[in-house]
Structures are given as C-alpha cells and as structure tokens.
Write a protein that holds these residues in place. Sequence first.
Motif, PDB file in Angstrom:
ATOM      1  N   GLU A 125      -5.310 -13.309  -7.699  1.00  0.00           N
ATOM      2  CA  GLU A 125      -5.406 -12.048  -6.837  1.00  0.00           C
ATOM      3  C   GLU A 125      -5.626 -10.990  -7.906  1.00  0.00           C
ATOM      4  N   HIS A 126      -5.019 -11.184  -9.145  1.00  0.00           N
ATOM      5  CA  HIS A 126      -5.205 -10.029  -9.965  1.00  0.00           C
ATOM      6  C   HIS A 126      -6.656  -9.798 -10.134  1.00  0.00           C
ATOM      7  N   LYS A 127      -7.369 -10.656 -10.703  1.00  0.00           N
ATOM      8  CA  LYS A 127      -8.658 -10.467 -10.957  1.00  0.00           C
ATOM      9  C   LYS A 127      -9.632 -10.119  -9.465  1.00  0.00           C
ATOM     10  N   THR A 128      -9.167 -10.144  -8.223  1.00  0.00           N
ATOM     11  CA  THR A 128      -9.762  -9.794  -7.049  1.00  0.00           C
ATOM     12  C   THR A 128      -9.075  -8.497  -6.919  1.00  0.00           C
ATOM     13  N   PHE A 129      -7.873  -8.046  -7.128  1.00  0.00           N
ATOM     14  CA  PHE A 129      -7.206  -6.795  -6.704  1.00  0.00           C
ATOM     15  C   PHE A 129      -8.036  -5.802  -7.319  1.00  0.00           C
ATOM     16  N   LEU A 132     -11.096  -4.322  -6.294  1.00  0.00           N
ATOM     17  CA  LEU A 132     -11.038  -3.726  -4.977  1.00  0.00           C
ATOM     18  C   LEU A 132     -10.511  -2.389  -5.080  1.00  0.00           C
ATOM     19  N   LEU A 133      -9.372  -2.254  -5.975  1.00  0.00           N
ATOM     20  CA  LEU A 133      -8.931  -0.935  -6.111  1.00  0.00           C
ATOM     21  C   LEU A 133      -9.900   0.106  -6.659  1.00  0.00           C
ATOM     22  N   GLY A 134     -10.635  -0.514  -7.377  1.00  0.00           N
ATOM     23  CA  GLY A 134     -12.044   0.418  -8.019  1.00  0.00           C
ATOM     24  C   GLY A 134     -12.803   0.801  -6.971  1.00  0.00           C
ATOM     25  N   LYS A 135     -12.851  -0.170  -5.990  1.00  0.00           N
ATOM     26  CA  LYS A 135     -13.970   0.399  -4.854  1.00  0.00           C
ATOM     27  C   LYS A 135     -13.313   1.356  -3.985  1.00  0.00           C
ATOM     28  N   LEU A 136     -11.880   1.334  -3.878  1.00  0.00           N
ATOM     29  CA  LEU A 136     -11.051   2.464  -3.106  1.00  0.00           C
ATOM     30  C   LEU A 136     -11.508   3.669  -3.783  1.00  0.00           C
ATOM     31  N   THR A 137     -11.535   3.859  -4.962  1.00  0.00           N
ATOM     32  CA  THR A 137     -11.575   5.192  -5.538  1.00  0.00           C
ATOM     33  C   THR A 137     -12.822   5.592  -5.975  1.00  0.00           C
ATOM     34  N   GLU A 138     -13.792   4.643  -5.794  1.00  0.00           N
ATOM     35  CA  GLU A 138     -15.239   4.745  -6.068  1.00  0.00           C
ATOM     36  C   GLU A 138     -15.831   6.166  -5.566  1.00  0.00           C
ATOM     37  N   GLY A 139     -16.379   7.146  -6.107  1.00  0.00           N
ATOM     38  CA  GLY A 139     -16.954   8.182  -5.419  1.00  0.00           C
ATOM     39  C   GLY A 139     -15.902   9.313  -5.017  1.00  0.00           C
ATOM     40  N   GLU A 140     -14.657   9.137  -5.361  1.00  0.00           N
ATOM     41  CA  GLU A 140     -13.545  10.076  -5.011  1.00  0.00           C
ATOM     42  C   GLU A 140     -13.358  11.166  -6.198  1.00  0.00           C
TER      43      GLU A 140
END
Length: 147
Positions: A125-129, A132-140
């Motif tokens: 879960e940690h390796k996946t999470f 995914l968090l980085g993806k949510l903040t990408e380009g913001e």
Amino acid sequence: MPYRLHTSLGYNLSLAARLQERRLDDALKTLGLTRITWCVLLAVGNEGLSKPSAIASFVGIDRTATSRALRGMEADGLIERTGGDGDRRTRRVKLTGLGDSRIEAGTPFAISNNEVMRSKLSEREHKTFLPLLGKLTEGEETDLSAF
C-alpha cells in the motif's frame, strides 16, 4: 445523489493531513519551532538551499511568507543571512549551530510522526500510495502560505 463528505477523497486527505500536522506541530513546539520554520531548516540544512527564492519554492510558500519566516528565524538565532550589499536578491541563508541542533532534535519527531502514518499501510500500500499522492499534486500550484 447527495454529496457525502466522509466518503470524499478531499475530506479524507485533509483529515489525514491535519492529524499528521497536529502531531508534528505539538512536537515542534517543544523546540520553539513551527512547521514552516522546520521546513525552512530542512531546506537549508538537509537540502543545501541558500537562496530565499529556492527555499520558498521548496517549502511551498510565497516570498513574503519566506522573508517573514527568515527574519524571525534570524532573530531567534537559527539562521544567518549574508551577502547582498543592500540587494536582498543576492542574500544567502545558512544555519547557525542552534539551527543545526534543532534539526537534530526535531528529526526523531518527524520520523516518529511519519511512522505513525506509515504503520497503517502495508508495504505494498505504501509503495502504491506515494506515487498516487504525487499524481494528485502534479502540476498544481505549490504556494501553501496558509499552511
């Protein structure tokens, strides 16, 4: 269909962040630090950043908030600002011995706080999470001055 607050991604991310921040804030207060001053110390001490603009970008706050934090940290003896000859754009920031000692004292708090959150996830879960968090903040926009 009605909006359900407790099942929304944003609400749950915010709640997790606030819980993590509160734990860290409480620990940092014992050292006379805030999250912003902690992040500035890490930017200078651990990342080797010395320009206020680079520190602002790293921490995710605007230049005004960075200048305010640096002034306070200098008054508290945590950092020194050098150079400039009146030109603030060429100023450099470096840690004092006290700043170094605050990083040393605060690091176990940060590690422990991170482990509280980390321990709730499996290795998978940690390796996946994290990505995914980085993806949510990408380009913001990363100016988190309200932080």
